[in-house]
Design a protein around this motif. Structure first.
Motif, mmCIF file in Angstrom:
data_model
loop_
_atom_site.group_PDB
_atom_site.id
_atom_site.type_symbol
_atom_site.label_atom_id
_atom_site.label_comp_id
_atom_site.label_asym_id
_atom_site.label_seq_id
_atom_site.Cartn_x
_atom_site.Cartn_y
_atom_site.Cartn_z
ATOM 1 N N ILE A 283 0.949 -1.176 0.126
ATOM 2 C CA ILE A 283 -0.174 -0.204 -0.331
ATOM 3 C C ILE A 283 0.710 0.921 0.049
ATOM 4 O O ILE A 283 0.786 2.700 -0.307
ATOM 5 N N ARG A 284 2.274 1.262 0.988
ATOM 6 C CA ARG A 284 3.206 3.025 0.856
ATOM 7 C C ARG A 284 3.336 2.437 -0.245
ATOM 8 O O ARG A 284 3.281 3.852 -0.837
ATOM 9 N N GLN A 285 3.658 1.919 -0.519
ATOM 10 C CA GLN A 285 4.682 1.655 -2.264
ATOM 11 C C GLN A 285 3.979 2.219 -3.500
ATOM 12 O O GLN A 285 4.726 2.785 -4.561
ATOM 13 N N PHE A 286 2.963 1.283 -3.513
ATOM 14 C CA PHE A 286 1.363 2.411 -4.160
ATOM 15 C C PHE A 286 1.205 3.732 -4.023
ATOM 16 O O PHE A 286 0.844 4.451 -5.410
ATOM 17 N N ALA A 287 1.713 3.623 -3.308
ATOM 18 C CA ALA A 287 0.912 5.456 -2.884
ATOM 19 C C ALA A 287 1.945 6.440 -3.114
ATOM 20 O O ALA A 287 1.797 7.555 -3.733
ATOM 21 N N GLU A 288 3.208 5.970 -2.448
ATOM 22 C CA GLU A 288 4.434 6.802 -2.890
ATOM 23 C C GLU A 288 5.289 6.810 -4.582
ATOM 24 O O GLU A 288 5.576 7.613 -4.811
ATOM 25 N N GLU A 289 4.831 5.705 -4.726
ATOM 26 C CA GLU A 289 6.077 5.259 -5.903
ATOM 27 C C GLU A 289 5.503 5.822 -7.176
ATOM 28 O O GLU A 289 5.513 5.827 -8.532
ATOM 29 N N VAL A 290 3.429 4.874 -6.759
ATOM 30 C CA VAL A 290 2.624 4.911 -8.258
ATOM 31 C C VAL A 290 1.854 6.545 -8.495
ATOM 32 O O VAL A 290 1.869 6.898 -9.544
ATOM 33 N N ALA A 291 1.006 5.901 -7.557
ATOM 34 C CA ALA A 291 0.053 7.193 -7.647
ATOM 35 C C ALA A 291 0.389 8.448 -8.008
ATOM 36 O O ALA A 291 -0.298 8.996 -8.782
#
Length: 309
Positions: A283-291
């Motif tokens: 969830i953190r990676q999705f929020a920080e590096e993708v979105a």
């Protein structure tokens, strides 16, 4: 082919917490808000006692958060009457200050034995679509009518029901749909559409979007009135240096960014939900590096003059 409809992008997750870890969903929802995601959604399987009740959990999420939108993904219509859904959704919208959206579906065909065992109806595919259309009409009437609501349908009947409460905002109804008749219903009446990538891979999005667009136009609506969401299943994998992964969302964050930006600009997808998310790290990676990177690409493309299709 559906292109970019220009909607603001939303990023979130579909959570499926087990009943033996009741605090997990609340912790993940709080994390999602803290890292800047936009929507927390929960699947709805009332016939599985190993899952906690979705609407009760969403109420708890509302109480523990301040900004993030909450939504069932998708509420099980056969076991949740439309009058009850209308009032529950409006109540959660009021309590959250306008942060609730209603996801609604017919119930999976393979689950009918479980639905019937719990006292629900057994419906074939055609009857399920009819019931869903009736439910959408009833729910909207109970949210907006100034007078008592009567309805005489094949599946639902109301005899002068008092409307209300009214939602705090223009509460959207999102439908889960895959087959042509359901997709036509999406185009005709829904505010949003959310399929899941394991069951509708990206290569099938153009055909489904065409059905929705055509149905919207036939109903006198603009295709852009229907927001397109997507439950996305993927895996963050190390960067191999080859410039690509092994498939859809199977690779480093930059691969995710490229593929999701393409879905937004080419297929009109504006809401992305991690499918069955359970890992705080993912969830953190999705929020920080993708979105943020997807937002940047889409904003730049829109700013270049490409504009909504």
């Amino acid at each position: 082919m559906t292109g970019d409809h220009g909607h603001d992008l939303m990023f979130g997750a579909l959570l499926e917490p087990p009943a033996d870890r009741p605090q997990d969903v609340l912790a993940l929802a709080e994390l999602m808000e803290a890292v800047g995601l936009d929507v927390v959604t929960l699947s709805d399987h009332p016939y599985w006692p190993e899952r906690l009740d979705t609407m009760a959990l969403l109420a708890a999420v509302v109480a523990r958060t301040e900004r993030i939108t909450v939504m069932p993904n998708m509420a099980n219509l056969p076991l949740r009457p439309p009058t009850t859904l209308a009032r529950t959704a409006a109540t959660l919208d009021i309590l959250s200050g306008g942060r609730f959206e209603l996801g609604l579906a017919t119930g999976a065909q393979q689950m009918w034995d479980l639905i019937v065992a719990e006292g629900g109806p057994r419906r074939n595919a055609g009857e399920s679509v009819e019931a869903l259309e009736e439910a959408v009409r009833i729910i909207r009437a109970l949210w907006t009518s100034e007078s008592a609501v009567s309805f005489e349908g094949a599946h639902y009947q109301l005899a002068g029901v008092k409307p209300g409460p009214r939602p705090a905002h223009d509460l959207g109804i999102w439908l889960g749909a895959y087959q042509p008749r359901m997709l036509r219903l999406v185009g005709a009446v829904a505010d949003g559409w959310v399929p899941s990538s394991p069951f509708l891979p990206p290569e099938h999005l153009p055909a489904a979007n065409r059905v929705i667009d055509e149905a919207a136009l036939e109903a006198g609506r603009s295709p852009g009135e229907v927001r397109r969401g997507y439950n996305i299943e993927g895996r963050f994998a190390p960067d191999s240096g080859s410039g690509s992964g092994s498939g859809f969302l199977d690779g480093p964050p930059r691969l995710w960014v490229e593929q999701l930006a393409d879905l937004a600009l080419s297929h009109g997808i504006s809401a992305f939900f991690l499918y069955r998310a359970q890992s705080p790290d993912v969830i953190r990676q999705f929020a920080e590096e993708v979105a943020p990177a997807v937002r940047g690409i889409v904003a730049a493309e829109r700013g270049s003059g490409a504009g909504p299709a």
